[in-house]
Design a protein around this motif. Structure first.
Motif, mmCIF file in Angstrom:
data_model
loop_
_atom_site.group_PDB
_atom_site.id
_atom_site.type_symbol
_atom_site.label_atom_id
_atom_site.label_comp_id
_atom_site.label_asym_id
_atom_site.label_seq_id
_atom_site.Cartn_x
_atom_site.Cartn_y
_atom_site.Cartn_z
ATOM 1 N N PHE A 9 0.862 -1.288 -0.484
ATOM 2 C CA PHE A 9 0.266 0.355 0.159
ATOM 3 C C PHE A 9 0.978 1.616 0.152
ATOM 4 C CE2 PHE A 9 -2.164 3.102 2.529
ATOM 5 C CZ PHE A 9 -2.969 3.706 1.508
ATOM 6 N N ASP A 10 1.992 1.318 0.977
ATOM 7 C CA ASP A 10 2.809 2.799 0.486
ATOM 8 C C ASP A 10 3.775 2.490 -0.571
ATOM 9 O OD1 ASP A 10 1.728 2.537 3.466
ATOM 10 O OD2 ASP A 10 3.848 1.609 3.231
ATOM 11 N N ILE A 11 4.214 1.370 -1.437
ATOM 12 C CA ILE A 11 4.324 1.406 -2.156
ATOM 13 C C ILE A 11 3.764 2.423 -3.505
ATOM 14 C CG2 ILE A 11 5.619 0.240 -4.422
ATOM 15 C CD1 ILE A 11 6.849 -1.740 -2.086
ATOM 16 N N VAL A 12 2.187 1.459 -3.788
ATOM 17 C CA VAL A 12 1.667 2.447 -4.533
ATOM 18 C C VAL A 12 1.481 3.876 -3.939
ATOM 19 C CG1 VAL A 12 -0.923 2.416 -4.967
ATOM 20 C CG2 VAL A 12 0.440 0.174 -4.826
ATOM 21 N N GLY A 70 8.728 -1.732 -9.107
ATOM 22 C CA GLY A 70 8.485 -2.413 -10.002
ATOM 23 C C GLY A 70 7.847 -1.901 -10.886
ATOM 24 N N ALA A 71 7.179 -2.994 -11.830
ATOM 25 C CA ALA A 71 6.510 -2.233 -12.845
ATOM 26 C C ALA A 71 5.032 -1.137 -12.520
ATOM 27 C CB ALA A 71 5.989 -3.928 -13.458
ATOM 28 N N TYR A 72 4.166 -2.137 -11.136
ATOM 29 C CA TYR A 72 3.410 -1.227 -10.845
ATOM 30 C C TYR A 72 3.390 0.203 -10.509
ATOM 31 C CZ TYR A 72 3.853 -2.763 -6.449
ATOM 32 O OH TYR A 72 4.206 -3.650 -4.939
ATOM 33 N N VAL A 73 4.727 0.236 -10.123
ATOM 34 C CA VAL A 73 4.800 1.550 -9.257
ATOM 35 C C VAL A 73 4.867 2.786 -10.701
ATOM 36 C CG1 VAL A 73 7.446 2.953 -8.731
ATOM 37 C CG2 VAL A 73 6.812 0.865 -7.401
ATOM 38 N N TYR A 74 5.582 1.927 -11.579
ATOM 39 C CA TYR A 74 5.487 3.037 -12.983
ATOM 40 C C TYR A 74 4.129 3.293 -13.539
ATOM 41 C CZ TYR A 74 10.675 2.983 -13.110
ATOM 42 O OH TYR A 74 12.253 2.431 -12.759
ATOM 43 N N ILE A 75 3.319 1.827 -13.560
ATOM 44 C CA ILE A 75 1.795 1.965 -13.385
ATOM 45 C C ILE A 75 1.565 3.356 -13.125
ATOM 46 C CG2 ILE A 75 -0.212 0.911 -13.989
ATOM 47 C CD1 ILE A 75 1.402 -1.575 -14.779
ATOM 48 N N PHE A 76 1.448 3.108 -11.602
ATOM 49 C CA PHE A 76 0.678 3.987 -10.716
ATOM 50 C C PHE A 76 0.927 6.169 -11.029
ATOM 51 C CE2 PHE A 76 -0.667 0.024 -8.609
ATOM 52 C CZ PHE A 76 -2.437 0.412 -8.444
ATOM 53 N N MET A 77 2.432 5.680 -11.362
ATOM 54 C CA MET A 77 2.555 7.265 -11.621
ATOM 55 C C MET A 77 2.388 7.843 -12.858
ATOM 56 S SD MET A 77 7.585 7.007 -10.525
ATOM 57 C CE MET A 77 7.499 8.344 -11.543
#
Length: 136
Positions: A9-12, A70-77
């Motif tokens: 959750f923190d990462i997102v 991770g890939a989802y970090v880029y996606i959420f950014m």
């Protein structure tokens, strides 16, 4: 290795905040860049801005989630950046213009108040007043 839900959750959350941070920096960059600039200069400015933005976002992510990219970090950014540019950017852009205008006004006032005594001292030393400077 699976990460606990709280860390995920923190990462997102920090990825979303990084996207918003990038959007705010982009609005500031648009204000600083101006409108009537040659394309070659804009190209160089764009490269410098995105390099600086990458360093700032990476530093932000390094301090907040140990630079877990991770890939989802880029996606959420990207999602938060697009959301910001679509819905929030115009409001923040106006607020940034107002703040920069106020900062300019205050700094101009401070500069004039600092320069005025120096002008007085210079005119006393040189013995010339404004009227004498216009005549000569």
């Amino acid at each position: 290795m699976l990460l606990p839900i709280r860390i995920q959750f923190d990462i997102v959350l920090y990825a979303l905040l990084a996207g918003l941070l990038t959007g705010i920096m982009f609005d500031l960059y648009r204000i600083i860049r101006g409108a009537k600039v040659p394309k070659f200069i804009v190209f160089i400015q764009d490269i410098l801005f995105w390099s600086l933005a990458a360093v700032i976002v990476f530093t932000f992510l390094l301090y907040t989630n140990y630079a877990f990219l991770g890939a989802y970090v880029y996606i959420f950014m990207v999602i938060s950046l697009l959301f910001y540019l679509r819905f929030i950017s115009s409001l923040i852009f106006k607020v940034e213009l107002i703040i920069i205008g106020k900062i300019r006004g205050v700094s101009r006032l401070i500069f004039k108040n600092i320069i005025y005594p120096i002008k007085l001292i210079y005119s006393k030393i040189s013995g010339k007043t404004k009227e004498q400077k216009k005549i000569t």
